[in-house]
Design a protein around this motif. Sequence first.
Motif, PDB file in Angstrom:
ATOM      1  N   ILE A 196       1.777   2.916  -4.070  1.00 47.13           N
ATOM      2  CA  ILE A 196       1.452   1.892  -3.925  1.00 47.13           C
ATOM      3  C   ILE A 196       0.665   1.320  -5.542  1.00 47.13           C
ATOM      4  O   ILE A 196       0.609   2.431  -6.154  1.00 47.13           O
ATOM      5  CB  ILE A 196       0.715   0.899  -3.147  1.00 47.13           C
ATOM      6  N   ALA A 197       0.753  -0.159  -6.148  1.00 49.31           N
ATOM      7  CA  ALA A 197      -0.067  -0.452  -6.513  1.00 49.31           C
ATOM      8  C   ALA A 197      -1.162  -1.452  -6.477  1.00 49.31           C
ATOM      9  O   ALA A 197      -0.246  -2.346  -5.196  1.00 49.31           O
ATOM     10  CB  ALA A 197       0.794  -1.062  -8.179  1.00 49.31           C
ATOM     11  N   LEU A 198      -2.459  -1.447  -6.896  1.00 45.64           N
ATOM     12  CA  LEU A 198      -3.396  -2.238  -6.413  1.00 45.64           C
ATOM     13  C   LEU A 198      -3.602  -2.994  -7.666  1.00 45.64           C
ATOM     14  O   LEU A 198      -4.308  -2.499  -8.215  1.00 45.64           O
ATOM     15  CB  LEU A 198      -4.466  -2.049  -5.980  1.00 45.64           C
ATOM     16  N   MET A 247      -9.946 -10.230  -5.626  1.00 47.79           N
ATOM     17  CA  MET A 247      -8.641  -9.975  -5.119  1.00 47.79           C
ATOM     18  C   MET A 247      -7.948  -8.876  -5.946  1.00 47.79           C
ATOM     19  O   MET A 247      -7.818  -8.523  -7.087  1.00 47.79           O
ATOM     20  CB  MET A 247      -8.110 -10.899  -4.880  1.00 47.79           C
ATOM     21  N   PHE A 248      -6.493  -8.370  -4.858  1.00 47.44           N
ATOM     22  CA  PHE A 248      -5.693  -7.352  -5.548  1.00 47.44           C
ATOM     23  C   PHE A 248      -4.703  -7.877  -5.016  1.00 47.44           C
ATOM     24  O   PHE A 248      -4.395  -8.171  -3.497  1.00 47.44           O
ATOM     25  CB  PHE A 248      -6.099  -5.961  -5.006  1.00 47.44           C
ATOM     26  N   ILE A 249      -3.658  -7.470  -5.558  1.00 48.02           N
ATOM     27  CA  ILE A 249      -2.141  -7.851  -5.096  1.00 48.02           C
ATOM     28  C   ILE A 249      -1.489  -6.526  -5.279  1.00 48.02           C
ATOM     29  O   ILE A 249      -1.518  -6.017  -6.356  1.00 48.02           O
ATOM     30  CB  ILE A 249      -1.166  -8.262  -6.354  1.00 48.02           C
ATOM     31  N   LYS A 250      -0.808  -6.478  -3.794  1.00 46.36           N
ATOM     32  CA  LYS A 250      -0.921  -4.667  -3.790  1.00 46.36           C
ATOM     33  C   LYS A 250       0.857  -4.941  -3.127  1.00 46.36           C
ATOM     34  O   LYS A 250       1.503  -5.547  -2.444  1.00 46.36           O
ATOM     35  CB  LYS A 250      -1.561  -4.302  -2.384  1.00 46.36           C
ATOM     36  N   VAL A 251       1.493  -4.033  -4.266  1.00 49.12           N
ATOM     37  CA  VAL A 251       3.384  -3.782  -4.341  1.00 49.12           C
ATOM     38  C   VAL A 251       3.033  -2.532  -3.645  1.00 49.12           C
ATOM     39  O   VAL A 251       2.615  -1.211  -3.977  1.00 49.12           O
ATOM     40  CB  VAL A 251       3.326  -4.295  -5.086  1.00 49.12           C
ATOM     41  N   GLY A 252       4.393  -2.387  -2.476  1.00 52.40           N
ATOM     42  CA  GLY A 252       4.374  -1.325  -1.549  1.00 52.40           C
ATOM     43  C   GLY A 252       5.838  -0.793  -2.363  1.00 52.40           C
ATOM     44  O   GLY A 252       6.661  -1.334  -2.024  1.00 52.40           O
ATOM     45  N   ILE A 253       6.495   0.269  -2.300  1.00 51.14           N
ATOM     46  CA  ILE A 253       7.724   0.836  -2.479  1.00 51.14           C
ATOM     47  C   ILE A 253       7.752   2.018  -2.144  1.00 51.14           C
ATOM     48  O   ILE A 253       7.590   3.588  -2.223  1.00 51.14           O
ATOM     49  CB  ILE A 253       8.223   1.184  -3.963  1.00 51.14           C
ATOM     50  N   SER A 254       7.869   2.439  -0.441  1.00 46.06           N
ATOM     51  CA  SER A 254       7.749   3.512  -0.286  1.00 46.06           C
ATOM     52  C   SER A 254       8.929   3.889   0.924  1.00 46.06           C
ATOM     53  O   SER A 254       9.775   3.153   1.566  1.00 46.06           O
ATOM     54  CB  SER A 254       6.899   3.160   0.836  1.00 46.06           C
ATOM     55  N   SER A 279      17.099   4.093   2.899  1.00 46.39           N
ATOM     56  CA  SER A 279      15.713   3.417   3.180  1.00 46.39           C
ATOM     57  C   SER A 279      14.662   2.959   2.682  1.00 46.39           C
ATOM     58  O   SER A 279      13.883   4.166   2.710  1.00 46.39           O
ATOM     59  CB  SER A 279      15.858   3.609   4.471  1.00 46.39           C
ATOM     60  N   VAL A 280      14.410   1.786   1.996  1.00 41.63           N
ATOM     61  CA  VAL A 280      13.633   1.631   1.429  1.00 41.63           C
ATOM     62  C   VAL A 280      12.197   0.780   1.831  1.00 41.63           C
ATOM     63  O   VAL A 280      13.285  -0.395   1.647  1.00 41.63           O
ATOM     64  CB  VAL A 280      13.620   1.771  -0.054  1.00 41.63           C
ATOM     65  N   ASP A 281      10.920   0.812   1.905  1.00 41.36           N
ATOM     66  CA  ASP A 281       9.926  -0.620   2.902  1.00 41.36           C
ATOM     67  C   ASP A 281       9.696  -0.882   0.999  1.00 41.36           C
ATOM     68  O   ASP A 281       8.779  -0.303   1.277  1.00 41.36           O
ATOM     69  CB  ASP A 281       9.274   0.268   3.511  1.00 41.36           C
ATOM     70  N   PHE A 282       9.690  -2.170   1.001  1.00 41.77           N
ATOM     71  CA  PHE A 282       9.115  -3.351  -0.450  1.00 41.77           C
ATOM     72  C   PHE A 282       8.410  -3.946   0.541  1.00 41.77           C
ATOM     73  O   PHE A 282       8.658  -4.317   1.265  1.00 41.77           O
ATOM     74  CB  PHE A 282      10.023  -3.952  -0.795  1.00 41.77           C
ATOM     75  N   THR A 283       6.960  -3.792   0.380  1.00 39.25           N
ATOM     76  CA  THR A 283       5.734  -4.589   0.837  1.00 39.25           C
ATOM     77  C   THR A 283       5.517  -5.558  -0.543  1.00 39.25           C
ATOM     78  O   THR A 283       5.503  -5.154  -1.883  1.00 39.25           O
ATOM     79  CB  THR A 283       4.797  -3.818   1.222  1.00 39.25           C
ATOM     80  N   LEU A 284       4.504  -6.355  -0.535  1.00 36.22           N
ATOM     81  CA  LEU A 284       4.185  -7.382  -1.395  1.00 36.22           C
ATOM     82  C   LEU A 284       3.135  -8.306  -0.729  1.00 36.22           C
ATOM     83  O   LEU A 284       2.991  -9.131   0.639  1.00 36.22           O
ATOM     84  CB  LEU A 284       5.056  -8.772  -1.583  1.00 36.22           C
ATOM     85  N   VAL A 285       1.728  -7.613  -0.874  1.00 36.25           N
ATOM     86  CA  VAL A 285       0.755  -8.859   0.403  1.00 36.25           C
ATOM     87  C   VAL A 285      -0.680  -8.989  -1.159  1.00 36.25           C
ATOM     88  O   VAL A 285      -0.933  -8.810  -2.385  1.00 36.25           O
ATOM     89  CB  VAL A 285      -0.312  -8.069   1.375  1.00 36.25           C
ATOM     90  N   ALA A 286      -1.664  -9.504  -0.419  1.00 33.87           N
ATOM     91  CA  ALA A 286      -3.198  -9.611  -1.309  1.00 33.87           C
ATOM     92  C   ALA A 286      -3.839  -9.043  -0.648  1.00 33.87           C
ATOM     93  O   ALA A 286      -4.093  -9.342   0.998  1.00 33.87           O
ATOM     94  CB  ALA A 286      -2.837 -11.055  -1.651  1.00 33.87           C
ATOM     95  N   LEU A 287      -4.320  -8.280  -1.029  1.00 35.13           N
ATOM     96  CA  LEU A 287      -6.089  -8.388   0.036  1.00 35.13           C
ATOM     97  C   LEU A 287      -7.410  -8.517  -0.764  1.00 35.13           C
ATOM     98  O   LEU A 287      -7.426  -8.761  -2.369  1.00 35.13           O
ATOM     99  CB  LEU A 287      -5.884  -6.947   0.023  1.00 35.13           C
TER     100      LEU A 287
END
Length: 551
Positions: A196-198, A247-254, A279-287
């Motif tokens: 992840i990147a915050l 606020m942070f933008i969370k990017v996930g590559i898992s 198989s790769v799970d990409f996520t993008l959310v604000a928190l």
Amino acid sequence: MMKGPTSDSKHFSGKDRSERFMKPAVFKKTAQVTVLMMLISALLPVLAFAATGFKDLTYRNGTVSGSVYSDVYTVNAQVYLYDPNGNYLGTATSATYSTYADGLYTYNFSASNVPSNHSYLNLLEKVTDSVYATVYNSNSGGSGGSGGSHGGGGGGGYIPSGPSITVPSDGSIDANTLKTALTNNDVVELALSGDIALIPAKALVDFVGDKNKALKITNSKGTYTLPLYVLNLSDLATKLSINTDDMFIKVGISAASDTNVSDIKAAAEALGATVASDSVDFTLVALGSDADKTQAIDLGNNYISRTIPFAKAVDSSKATAVVFDPSSKKLSFVPALFSSSDSSSEAVIKRNSNSIYAVIELNKSFADSKGHWAQSYIDLLSNKLVIDGVTDTTFEPERNITRAEFAALVVRALGLDQNTGASSFKDVSSTDWFSSVVATAVNAKIIDGYEDNTFRPNQPINREELAAMVVRALSYAGAKPDVSSDRQAELLAKFNDANQIVWAKQELAEAIEAGIVDGMTDTTIAPTKQATRAQSAAMLKRLLTKSNFIN
């Protein structure tokens, strides 16, 4: 020489959670300091970012200038300059106190009469920590000023900053480091030690209106390229009921879960396909800082690139990127470009939403399409899961296609998530198989129906209507050509039956200009003729190629 870290890091909470402070370490001058600093940089995955660093660095015409920031006040901030070989360039430059904001003191400095023949210089600042950064010579055709600092960390590991920032496994990123790097570079890489990147939103505020600015977030599983203009930070903060600074933008590559991997394999086998990649799970959310609440980020019609590397060469006509739906356990086509070497490949997936992605291989053909003029289109799009056969072995290329069927194909070709709920058309029921694709196509402005508020889903589509849908899909994908009224007249003039076009002269001209629609003959366009499944496959393939969605 510099010694290693002398203490454990102390985490801050709230809006300063991404900034860390470590005790100072001993520093002694050496002519080869760079070598040792780079050795220490190998420790960075377990080191934290310091709350001391550089920002706004420039190196131009023999002058190096910028600022030092720290959470500790001092009257003796010093900056030392070293050439690329680690040679100290002279006396220390004083950094003068300038401002105090957000818990940080800023000190400005400027060093003149600096040798201007180096592609970059290494800088050391001494406030309470020893922190290094690299500044690139903007006169030498390099990558511009780098600005950001990395390490510190109780004596600080050194990493050449600028285009790349190493992100520790907890995802934390120093806001000032990132802001400075974005000031001096259009694309900044965030190299993840974990999944992840915050990303602190306050580091992005000044750049979201610049279409050239982007973050490239990467780890061994994949890469996510995030253009900053797609982020509406103020709207996201409002939805989270927080300030943008918090606020942070969370990017996930898992990696996908074992359950999802098993389900993806089963779904591929059911299609007669094999899985070619992880198989790769990409996520993008604000928190917010407490991470208890997240907000999905709406990408609109912006197709964001994400890359999956895999150790297998593939044929792009038989390979396709797919998105996996954990609820339905189905695989669907997503736009992707492939590049392969002898033993490895890379899929650059383009989509305007996030989920679990993989690459599959499929080699399908239909007995009744062999030798047909559209066979290559039909086989390709069948392998891409864009079109289906009427049965497992037949395609019926010369059969007419209905308006609902073609709308479904366009929605698939664009890789769109399907909307739920009833359509606004009075002749489309929520129980119809095509209800969700019609609603999705309406939302994407691909269809608009008739004046009597009907869609006429089961009516065979004619070539004029088909061209209009394809051109609107091109517009959604950002690939529609501009056609002036004079050019429109020129394009349609060679067709003797152009006067039969009822309402879509502009759309037909644009489709011709884009290379998607051909005449039935050299002199006829046949706008009212019903379209066939073969013609639909040809136009969809050209749509995908023109949009740079397949290769």
